[in-house]
Scaffold this motif. Structure first.
Motif, PDB file in Angstrom:
ATOM      1  N   SER A  18     -64.696 -19.270  22.081  1.00  0.00           N
ATOM      2  CA  SER A  18     -64.763 -18.122  21.158  1.00  0.00           C
ATOM      3  C   SER A  18     -66.223 -17.759  20.872  1.00  0.00           C
ATOM      4  N   GLY A  19     -67.064 -18.758  20.663  1.00  0.00           N
ATOM      5  CA  GLY A  19     -68.485 -18.507  20.448  1.00  0.00           C
ATOM      6  C   GLY A  19     -69.145 -17.907  21.675  1.00  0.00           C
ATOM      7  N   TRP A  20     -68.751 -18.366  22.835  1.00  0.00           N
ATOM      8  CA  TRP A  20     -69.294 -17.871  24.090  1.00  0.00           C
ATOM      9  C   TRP A  20     -68.951 -16.395  24.268  1.00  0.00           C
ATOM     10  N   VAL A  21     -67.698 -16.029  23.986  1.00  0.00           N
ATOM     11  CA  VAL A  21     -67.263 -14.634  24.100  1.00  0.00           C
ATOM     12  C   VAL A  21     -68.042 -13.754  23.117  1.00  0.00           C
ATOM     13  N   LEU A  22     -68.270 -14.250  21.921  1.00  0.00           N
ATOM     14  CA  LEU A  22     -69.033 -13.475  20.938  1.00  0.00           C
ATOM     15  C   LEU A  22     -70.494 -13.301  21.363  1.00  0.00           C
ATOM     16  N   LYS A  23     -71.034 -14.288  22.071  1.00  0.00           N
ATOM     17  CA  LYS A  23     -72.389 -14.175  22.612  1.00  0.00           C
ATOM     18  C   LYS A  23     -72.453 -13.055  23.661  1.00  0.00           C
ATOM     19  N   VAL A  24     -71.453 -13.009  24.522  1.00  0.00           N
ATOM     20  CA  VAL A  24     -71.367 -11.935  25.520  1.00  0.00           C
ATOM     21  C   VAL A  24     -71.256 -10.584  24.815  1.00  0.00           C
ATOM     22  N   ARG A  25     -70.394 -10.518  23.811  1.00  0.00           N
ATOM     23  CA  ARG A  25     -70.179  -9.278  23.056  1.00  0.00           C
ATOM     24  C   ARG A  25     -71.491  -8.783  22.449  1.00  0.00           C
ATOM     25  N   ALA A  26     -72.264  -9.692  21.871  1.00  0.00           N
ATOM     26  CA  ALA A  26     -73.544  -9.321  21.250  1.00  0.00           C
ATOM     27  C   ALA A  26     -74.490  -8.716  22.278  1.00  0.00           C
ATOM     28  N   ARG A  27     -74.538  -9.292  23.471  1.00  0.00           N
ATOM     29  CA  ARG A  27     -75.392  -8.738  24.521  1.00  0.00           C
ATOM     30  C   ARG A  27     -74.951  -7.333  24.905  1.00  0.00           C
ATOM     31  N   LEU A  28     -73.646  -7.159  25.045  1.00  0.00           N
ATOM     32  CA  LEU A  28     -73.128  -5.849  25.442  1.00  0.00           C
ATOM     33  C   LEU A  28     -73.371  -4.803  24.362  1.00  0.00           C
ATOM     34  N   LEU A  29     -73.240  -5.195  23.108  1.00  0.00           N
ATOM     35  CA  LEU A  29     -73.504  -4.258  22.010  1.00  0.00           C
ATOM     36  C   LEU A  29     -74.975  -3.831  21.984  1.00  0.00           C
ATOM     37  N   ASN A  30     -75.849  -4.676  22.532  1.00  0.00           N
ATOM     38  CA  ASN A  30     -77.271  -4.355  22.625  1.00  0.00           C
ATOM     39  C   ASN A  30     -77.617  -3.674  23.952  1.00  0.00           C
ATOM     40  N   SER A  31     -76.582  -3.211  24.656  1.00  0.00           N
ATOM     41  CA  SER A  31     -76.754  -2.547  25.960  1.00  0.00           C
ATOM     42  C   SER A  31     -77.478  -3.437  26.961  1.00  0.00           C
ATOM     43  N   ASP A  32     -77.262  -4.728  26.848  1.00  0.00           N
ATOM     44  CA  ASP A  32     -77.873  -5.709  27.743  1.00  0.00           C
ATOM     45  C   ASP A  32     -76.902  -5.989  28.893  1.00  0.00           C
ATOM     46  N   TYR A  33     -77.232  -5.494  30.074  1.00  0.00           N
ATOM     47  CA  TYR A  33     -76.364  -5.645  31.248  1.00  0.00           C
ATOM     48  C   TYR A  33     -76.104  -7.108  31.591  1.00  0.00           C
ATOM     49  N   SER A  34     -76.960  -8.009  31.189  1.00  0.00           N
ATOM     50  CA  SER A  34     -76.742  -9.426  31.499  1.00  0.00           C
ATOM     51  C   SER A  34     -75.436  -9.925  30.889  1.00  0.00           C
ATOM     52  N   GLY A  35     -74.931  -9.230  29.878  1.00  0.00           N
ATOM     53  CA  GLY A  35     -73.635  -9.584  29.298  1.00  0.00           C
ATOM     54  C   GLY A  35     -72.506  -9.444  30.303  1.00  0.00           C
ATOM     55  N   ILE A  36     -72.613  -8.457  31.192  1.00  0.00           N
ATOM     56  CA  ILE A  36     -71.605  -8.278  32.246  1.00  0.00           C
ATOM     57  C   ILE A  36     -71.640  -9.459  33.202  1.00  0.00           C
ATOM     58  N   GLU A  37     -72.832  -9.812  33.646  1.00  0.00           N
ATOM     59  CA  GLU A  37     -72.977 -10.952  34.561  1.00  0.00           C
ATOM     60  C   GLU A  37     -72.511 -12.248  33.901  1.00  0.00           C
ATOM     61  N   LEU A  38     -72.870 -12.418  32.636  1.00  0.00           N
ATOM     62  CA  LEU A  38     -72.471 -13.623  31.919  1.00  0.00           C
ATOM     63  C   LEU A  38     -70.961 -13.700  31.792  1.00  0.00           C
ATOM     64  N   LEU A  39     -70.335 -12.594  31.443  1.00  0.00           N
ATOM     65  CA  LEU A  39     -68.877 -12.584  31.315  1.00  0.00           C
ATOM     66  C   LEU A  39     -68.213 -12.921  32.641  1.00  0.00           C
ATOM     67  N   LEU A  40     -68.639 -12.276  33.702  1.00  0.00           N
ATOM     68  CA  LEU A  40     -68.029 -12.536  35.010  1.00  0.00           C
ATOM     69  C   LEU A  40     -68.255 -13.967  35.481  1.00  0.00           C
ATOM     70  N   SER A  41     -69.339 -14.581  35.046  1.00  0.00           N
ATOM     71  CA  SER A  41     -69.620 -15.965  35.458  1.00  0.00           C
ATOM     72  C   SER A  41     -68.643 -16.962  34.847  1.00  0.00           C
ATOM     73  N   ALA A  42     -67.905 -16.541  33.842  1.00  0.00           N
ATOM     74  CA  ALA A  42     -66.966 -17.445  33.165  1.00  0.00           C
ATOM     75  C   ALA A  42     -65.665 -17.625  33.926  1.00  0.00           C
ATOM     76  N   TYR A  43     -65.442 -16.791  34.942  1.00  0.00           N
ATOM     77  CA  TYR A  43     -64.188 -16.824  35.683  1.00  0.00           C
ATOM     78  C   TYR A  43     -64.366 -17.541  37.004  1.00  0.00           C
ATOM     79  N   GLY A  44     -63.576 -18.581  37.222  1.00  0.00           N
ATOM     80  CA  GLY A  44     -63.618 -19.323  38.474  1.00  0.00           C
ATOM     81  C   GLY A  44     -64.363 -20.627  38.330  1.00  0.00           C
ATOM     82  N   GLY A  45     -63.919 -21.604  39.079  1.00  0.00           N
ATOM     83  CA  GLY A  45     -64.546 -22.916  39.038  1.00  0.00           C
ATOM     84  C   GLY A  45     -63.921 -23.808  37.970  1.00  0.00           C
ATOM     85  N   MET A  46     -64.221 -25.084  38.080  1.00  0.00           N
ATOM     86  CA  MET A  46     -63.667 -26.052  37.125  1.00  0.00           C
ATOM     87  C   MET A  46     -64.257 -25.835  35.738  1.00  0.00           C
ATOM     88  N   GLY A  47     -63.407 -25.906  34.738  1.00  0.00           N
ATOM     89  CA  GLY A  47     -63.845 -25.756  33.359  1.00  0.00           C
ATOM     90  C   GLY A  47     -64.106 -24.318  32.962  1.00  0.00           C
TER      91      GLY A  47
END
Length: 94
Positions: A18-47
């Motif tokens: 939940s904290g991780w998702v809110l961190k991504v949200r904060a980046r996106l609200l600041n128009s920080d494209y790295s939030g997109i990359e960070l969000l997509l990095s959460a899908y796939g792989g162990m854990g």
């Protein structure tokens, strides 16, 4: 949508994701494209976010479903899938 996703995770005590998702949200609200990359990095792989299962207790090594959390995984899956789809569409458009 990310607020809802974080809320669903938090409702089951999953403060890490939940904290991780809110961190991504904060980046996106600041128009920080790295939030997109960070969000997509959460899908796939162990854990990854794909491995999250909500609504369970581990009692003496036995996994039990929490009756009060009926439908929680379904809601989580819908929100998580929508978040991935939107982030993917944004990435493709760049």
């Amino acid at each position: 949508m990310l607020d809802e996703l974080a809320s669903v995770l938090e409702s089951d005590g999953n403060t890490y994701w939940s904290g991780w998702v809110l961190k991504v949200r904060a980046r996106l609200l600041n128009s920080d494209y790295s939030g997109i990359e960070l969000l997509l990095s959460a899908y796939g792989g162990m854990g990854s976010l794909n491995d999250v299962v909500l609504g369970q207790n581990n009692k003496d090594g036995v996994i039990e479903w929490k009756p009060e959390h009926t439908g929680l995984n379904e809601r989580f899956t819908v929100l998580s899938s929508k978040a991935w789809e939107l982030a993917s569409a944004i990435k493709r458009s760049q």
